[in-house]
Design an enzyme around this catalytic site. Structure first.
Site, PDB file in Angstrom:
ATOM      1  N   GLU A 261      -2.726   7.073   4.373  1.00 50.07           N
ATOM      2  CA  GLU A 261      -3.625   7.717   3.407  1.00 50.07           C
ATOM      3  C   GLU A 261      -4.257   8.978   3.981  1.00 50.07           C
ATOM      4  O   GLU A 261      -4.338  10.009   3.308  1.00 50.07           O
ATOM      5  CB  GLU A 261      -4.683   6.721   2.933  1.00 50.07           C
ATOM      6  CG  GLU A 261      -4.068   5.644   2.039  1.00 50.07           C
ATOM      7  CD  GLU A 261      -5.035   4.570   1.666  1.00 50.07           C
ATOM      8  OE1 GLU A 261      -5.502   3.860   2.568  1.00 50.07           O
ATOM      9  OE2 GLU A 261      -5.336   4.432   0.484  1.00 50.07           O
TER      10      GLU A 261
ATOM     11  N   GLU B  38      -1.350  -2.789   2.407  1.00 47.28           N
ATOM     12  CA  GLU B  38      -2.607  -3.422   2.024  1.00 47.28           C
ATOM     13  C   GLU B  38      -2.427  -4.649   1.123  1.00 47.28           C
ATOM     14  O   GLU B  38      -3.178  -5.599   1.212  1.00 47.28           O
ATOM     15  CB  GLU B  38      -3.522  -2.426   1.328  1.00 47.28           C
ATOM     16  CG  GLU B  38      -4.126  -1.365   2.226  1.00 47.28           C
ATOM     17  CD  GLU B  38      -3.246  -0.124   2.356  1.00 47.28           C
ATOM     18  OE1 GLU B  38      -2.026  -0.211   2.185  1.00 47.28           O
ATOM     19  OE2 GLU B  38      -3.818   0.945   2.672  1.00 47.28           O
TER      20      GLU B  38
HETATM   21  N1  T1G Z   1      -7.056  -3.597  12.371  1.00 47.55           N
HETATM   22  C1  T1G Z   1      -7.477  -4.334  13.422  1.00 47.55           C
HETATM   23  N2  T1G Z   1      -6.665  -4.834  14.384  1.00 47.55           N
HETATM   24  C2  T1G Z   1      -5.356  -4.577  14.252  1.00 47.55           C
HETATM   25  C3  T1G Z   1      -4.831  -3.834  13.180  1.00 47.55           C
HETATM   26  C4  T1G Z   1      -5.747  -3.326  12.217  1.00 47.55           C
HETATM   27  N3  T1G Z   1      -5.350  -2.574  11.174  1.00 47.55           N
HETATM   28  N4  T1G Z   1      -3.483  -3.774  13.332  1.00 47.55           N
HETATM   29  C5  T1G Z   1      -3.198  -4.447  14.457  1.00 47.55           C
HETATM   30  N5  T1G Z   1      -4.311  -4.931  15.004  1.00 47.55           N
HETATM   31  C6  T1G Z   1      -4.410  -5.690  16.263  1.00 47.55           C
HETATM   32  C7  T1G Z   1      -3.689  -7.020  16.184  1.00 47.55           C
HETATM   33  O1  T1G Z   1      -4.583  -8.006  15.667  1.00 47.55           O
HETATM   34  C8  T1G Z   1      -3.346  -7.268  17.634  1.00 47.55           C
HETATM   35  O2  T1G Z   1      -4.539  -7.693  18.269  1.00 47.55           O
HETATM   36  C9  T1G Z   1      -3.030  -5.871  18.155  1.00 47.55           C
HETATM   37  O3  T1G Z   1      -3.696  -4.958  17.262  1.00 47.55           O
HETATM   38  C10 T1G Z   1      -1.562  -5.571  18.178  1.00 47.55           C
HETATM   39  O4  T1G Z   1      -1.087  -5.820  16.838  1.00 47.55           O
HETATM   40  C11 T1G Z   1      -8.260   2.016   3.546  1.00 47.55           C
HETATM   41  C12 T1G Z   1      -8.352  -0.563   3.827  1.00 47.55           C
HETATM   42  C13 T1G Z   1       0.621  -1.581  13.481  1.00 47.55           C
HETATM   43  C14 T1G Z   1       2.860  -2.568  12.886  1.00 47.55           C
HETATM   44  O5  T1G Z   1      -2.120  -3.666   7.503  1.00 47.55           O
HETATM   45  O6  T1G Z   1       1.122  -4.028  10.822  1.00 47.55           O
HETATM   46  O7  T1G Z   1      -5.953   0.502   5.946  1.00 47.55           O
HETATM   47  O8  T1G Z   1      -3.719  -9.945  19.092  1.00 47.55           O
HETATM   48  O9  T1G Z   1       0.552  -7.598  17.502  1.00 47.55           O
HETATM   49  O10 T1G Z   1       3.572  -6.020  16.605  1.00 47.55           O
HETATM   50  O11 T1G Z   1      -6.397   1.478   2.252  1.00 47.55           O
HETATM   51  O12 T1G Z   1      -0.215  -4.316  14.011  1.00 47.55           O
HETATM   52  O13 T1G Z   1      -3.593  -7.922  20.583  1.00 47.55           O
HETATM   53  O14 T1G Z   1      -5.837  -8.927  19.972  1.00 47.55           O
HETATM   54  O15 T1G Z   1       0.622  -6.558  15.186  1.00 47.55           O
HETATM   55  O16 T1G Z   1       3.157  -3.731  17.707  1.00 47.55           O
HETATM   56  C15 T1G Z   1      -3.717  -1.621   6.670  1.00 47.55           C
HETATM   57  C16 T1G Z   1      -1.625  -3.892  10.288  1.00 47.55           C
HETATM   58  C17 T1G Z   1      -5.126  -2.010   7.005  1.00 47.55           C
HETATM   59  C18 T1G Z   1      -1.400  -2.605   9.485  1.00 47.55           C
HETATM   60  C19 T1G Z   1       1.858  -2.923  15.140  1.00 47.55           C
HETATM   61  N6  T1G Z   1      -2.929  -1.609   7.881  1.00 47.55           N
HETATM   62  N7  T1G Z   1      -1.012  -3.853  11.602  1.00 47.55           N
HETATM   63  O17 T1G Z   1       2.565  -4.139  15.311  1.00 47.55           O
HETATM   64  O18 T1G Z   1       1.270  -5.192  17.227  1.00 47.55           O
HETATM   65  S1  T1G Z   1      -6.151  -2.010   5.576  1.00 47.55           S
HETATM   66  C20 T1G Z   1      -2.175  -2.693   8.208  1.00 47.55           C
HETATM   67  C21 T1G Z   1       0.350  -3.976  11.746  1.00 47.55           C
HETATM   68  C22 T1G Z   1      -6.327  -0.361   5.203  1.00 47.55           C
HETATM   69  C23 T1G Z   1      -6.918   1.381   3.559  1.00 47.55           C
HETATM   70  C24 T1G Z   1      -6.970  -0.064   3.881  1.00 47.55           C
HETATM   71  C25 T1G Z   1       0.854  -4.028  13.160  1.00 47.55           C
HETATM   72  C26 T1G Z   1       1.535  -2.743  13.652  1.00 47.55           C
HETATM   73  P1  T1G Z   1      -4.421  -8.678  19.567  1.00 47.55           P
HETATM   74  P2  T1G Z   1       0.391  -6.394  16.638  1.00 47.55           P
HETATM   75  P3  T1G Z   1       2.734  -4.784  16.762  1.00 47.55           P
END
Ligand code: T1G
Length: 701
Positions: free
Chosen positions: A106, A126
């Site tokens: 975004e 999301e």
């Molecule tokens: N927020 C907080 N922690 C996150 C995170 C996030 N968005 N994404 C990953 N982590 C943490 C995860 O819990 C883990 O923690 C570590 O990072 C490594 O993650 C306004 C409101 C990017 C593809 O949904 O898809 O934006 O266990 O094991 O396999 O519209 O992480 O090490 O303590 O998954 O290399 C939308 C979510 C949010 C993306 C990387 N974004 N993340 O994968 O690592 S809502 C998402 C992923 C939003 C807007 C809205 C994946 C990754 P720990 P991982 P990975």
């Protein structure tokens, strides 16, 4: 270390987000970006701005933890970042590698331009967290990529790779070579062009609404049953077509705020973190040295063995599959080939990939062929004698450090390990769920003597197979099947007390289960339970409460779908369950046999008697140490038993009911019905008394 750095590279101001591990937009990141953009705009020598992520990706979106935490008062957020880009007099270029997801995409779409490396991916996941994009994604993505592509990406939550993103118009250029260098050159070129530097918000050309919204609602009906977020996503994209940009943004925000507060979103956010916690084993370091698994063997080429062999091949691990005779081996290989061919015909696998995977599966008849493999999984007949027999043969041929696992679904793996005492550090259970090449869940059954290295190695092999490995202890039925006995047991008991099978199944289907318990029993085959009861009864299946109807049906050869009749009638070639009056009569005979008063059931009682045993037994499993955390139990049920993901799993769901309510009902049913699965769990009592949920238990040290 600051979360966002700013530096000048020639005439370009570079804003670098440095918030490991995934550059989530945690508090402080938006502020840093806003400050960087302001500094660049205040410097006359700077002609353009590049926004880039340090580490393994661009920006992974909002910091999901902050949906359950208060955002610091006055701290900048997404809207401030977007305003700073769209108010910038100098062109802003997003430089994407790794991932630009959710709010990450975004903010990139609010920049004037986007460049990307070929291996990166962009998406709006999301919806998988129970809400639509909330920072303009549903308004900008359709303007850049067109309504259909934008709608597909936002409703599915699936990312697209860089080449496709360029094709759609989401990004402007794919950079071969160094991303920053490429982005700097692109930015200078745009600055030199003198503009105007267009913004996504001003592009309305692609907002062609070909009436696809209702078609999309039809398309997702089955998959999105019971959910709100996918439909909320459609409403937001509709607003992009129907409303001026700023009003569309407002509409998106309203819908987003409404969804973020929902139980559905809280459940899905719980599952997100649960999946990441599941791989962590207390006491075992994340970076423990793993034992190499470069080759494998599978014993048994039946449905399970074949599926397990496919899992190894899918992970690129050469695997030898052994059967007792050529005929069984040929049958098994033919089934594997057919499974892959089905996937190819659905366009989900190329013929070339199928051929590569088939090439990794070598059928063998001689145990000696397993002499040098790194890991062997047995998937032979489900009796202890047969398992012990094959382990003895493996003991004779396998190399000393070979990892040996059993795919048993409930037998005592410690007892199996004891038959190869010299190898007990290398023996454990790997319980796959049928069909093994499809179901994501893998229960990794931790035996008493398995080494930490071997346990961690098998967890890693599960991940390489793209499974969700969950550690389970050695108790009868491990986690999932032990809990299932309570759920399916109660369904069978209620049939004898007068509840029609179709009412029980409808209540559970409406709750969100893929199928009701009795329809599932017909699908799996009533004869499985019947043969276990006959084994236990020395050849005679005794009529105990809950088994009368099933015993009688099996005595009539009615095993379920495979024989066309079970709890239901199945017309030829049709899997739709049709109520069977003869089963209703059998239920009456059962009531008479046990001297029961049959009665009508409320849907609420059916729901409680099916679901609360899962919670009570789950609490017992936790208390006895056979599961590491309640969220693991939730993942077992979502990924192995089709529990609705948008309810977060049985333990999370119990928290939404209230553990006190659940506990009180468990005590009441225990008084009324007895049965071990109603024996109130002390842990459930403690949490109920303390007004807690299972998430609180998981946070306890
Ligand atoms: N927020 C907080 N922690 C996150 C995170 C996030 N968005 N994404 C990953 N982590 C943490 C995860 O819990 C883990 O923690 C570590 O990072 C490594 O993650 C306004 C409101 C990017 C593809 O949904 O898809 O934006 O266990 O094991 O396999 O519209 O992480 O090490 O303590 O998954 O290399 C939308 C979510 C949010 C993306 C990387 N974004 N993340 O994968 O690592 S809502 C998402 C992923 C939003 C807007 C809205 C994946 C990754 P720990 P991982 P990975």
């Amino acid at each position: 270390m600051s979360l966002v750095n700013y530096e000048k590279r020639g005439a370009v101001g570079v804003v670098t987000v440095t918030n490991p591990p995934v550059n989530a937009m945690s508090p402080g990141v938006p502020k840093g970006i806003v400050n960087g953009v302001a500094e660049a705009n205040a410097d006359d020598d700077v002609k353009a701005i590049v926004l880039i992520g340090a580490g393994r990706g661009f920006i992974a979106g909002a910091d999901i933890r902050y949906f359950s935490l208060p955002w610091p008062e006055g701290e900048e957020n997404f809207s401030d970042v977007i305003k700073s880009f769209e108010g910038s007099a100098k062109p802003v270029v997003a430089a994407i590698h790794g991932h630009a997801l959710g709010g990450g995409l975004e903010v990139a779409m609010a920049c004037h331009y986007r460049v990307i490396v070929p291996t990166a991916q962009v998406g709006q996941p999301e919806v998988k967290l129970g809400f639509p994009p909330g920072a303009g994604g549903t308004q900008r993505l359709p303007r850049l990529a067109g309504v259909k592509a934008g709608l597909d990406m936002i409703v599915s939550g699936n990312p697209v790779r860089a080449p496709r993103a360029a094709e759609l118009g989401i990004v402007d250029k794919v950079i071969d070579g160094d991303l920053l260098e490429g982005a700097l050159a692109f930015a200078e070129e745009k600055a030199a062009s003198g503009g105007p530097h267009r913004l996504a918000r001003d592009l309305d050309a692609k907002l062609d609404d070909a009436g696809i919204f209702d078609a999309k609602r039809q398309e997702i009906k089955r998959r999105a049953r019971g959910m709100r977020a996918p439909y909320a996503c459609i409403e937001c994209v509709e607003a992009a077509v129907e409303l001026p940009f700023d009003e569309g943004i407002k509409r998106e925000r309203e819908i987003f705020e409404d969804c973020v507060k929902s139980d559905e979103s809280k459940a899905l956010r719980h599952v997100f973190f649960a999946e990441r916690a599941a791989g962590k084993i207390p006491g075992i370091a994340k970076d423990i040295a793993l034992r190499p698994v470069k080759t494998a063997g599978v014993l048994g080429a039946g449905t399970m063995g074949g599926g397990i062999a496919m899992n190894f091949a899918n992970a690129g691990i050469p695997v030898r599959i052994l059967e007792q005779n050529q005929e069984a081996l040929d049958k098994g290989m033919a089934r594997i080939e057919k499974n892959y061919a089905n996937t190819v015909s659905k366009g989900r696998l190329s013929q070339d990939d199928m051929d590569k995977r088939m090439g990794l599966i070598e059928p063998v008849l001689d145990y000696a062929a397993l002499g040098d493999v790194d890991m062997v999984i047995e998937a032979v007949f489900e009796t202890m004698d047969v398992k012990k027999n094959v382990f003895a043969k493996l003991d004779a041929v396998c190399k000393p450090d070979a990892i040996l696992t059993s795919n048993t679904s409930y037998l005592n793996v410690d007892e199996i390990a004891a038959t190869v005492p010299g190898r007990s550090g290398n023996v454990l259970g790997t319980h796959f769920f049928s069909p093994a090449n499809v179901m994501r869940l893998l229960e990794v059954v931790r035996t008493e003597n398995v080494s930490d290295q071997v346990l961690a190695t098998v967890m890693d092999v599960g991940k390489r197979m793209r499974k969700l490995p969950i550690v389970a202890g050695v108790c009868h039925g491990f986690i999932g099947n032990r809990m299932l006995e309570g759920y399916f047991g109660e369904a069978a008991l209620m049939v004898e007390e007068g509840a029609p099978p179709q009412q029980i199944d409808k209540v559970m289907y409406d709750f969100g289960m893929a199928m009701g318990p009795l329809a599932v029993s017909d699908l799996a085959g009533l004869d499985i339970g019947w043969s276990k009861r006959k084994d236990a009864g020395g050849g005679e299946a005794v009529h105990e409460r809950g088994s009368f109807v099933s015993n009688k049906l099996c005595e009539m050869g009615r095993f379920g779908q495979k024989t066309g009749r079970g709890y239901y009638i199945y017309e030829q070639g049709n899997r739709t369950p049709v109520p069977d009056p003869e089963v209703a009569q059998l239920a009456k005979d059962a009531a008479a046999h046990f001297g029961l008063e049959t009665r009508d059931f409320s849907d609420q009682e059916i729901l409680e008697r099916c679901m609360y045993p899962l919670v009570n037994i789950g609490a017992q499993i936790l208390d006895e140490g056979f599961a590491l955390r309640a969220s693991d139990i939730d993942l077992v049920y979502i990924n192995g038993y089709a529990f609705p993901v948008w309810r977060g799993g049985p333990m999370h769901w119990a928290g939404t009911v209230g553990l006190k309510t659940v506990y009180d009902a468990v005590c009441r049913y225990h008084d009324e019905l007895g049965f071990a699965h109603w024996k109130p769990s002390p842990l459930l009592k403690r949490l109920a008394d303390e007004g807690k949920a299972f998430e609180d238990y998981d946070q306890e040290d």
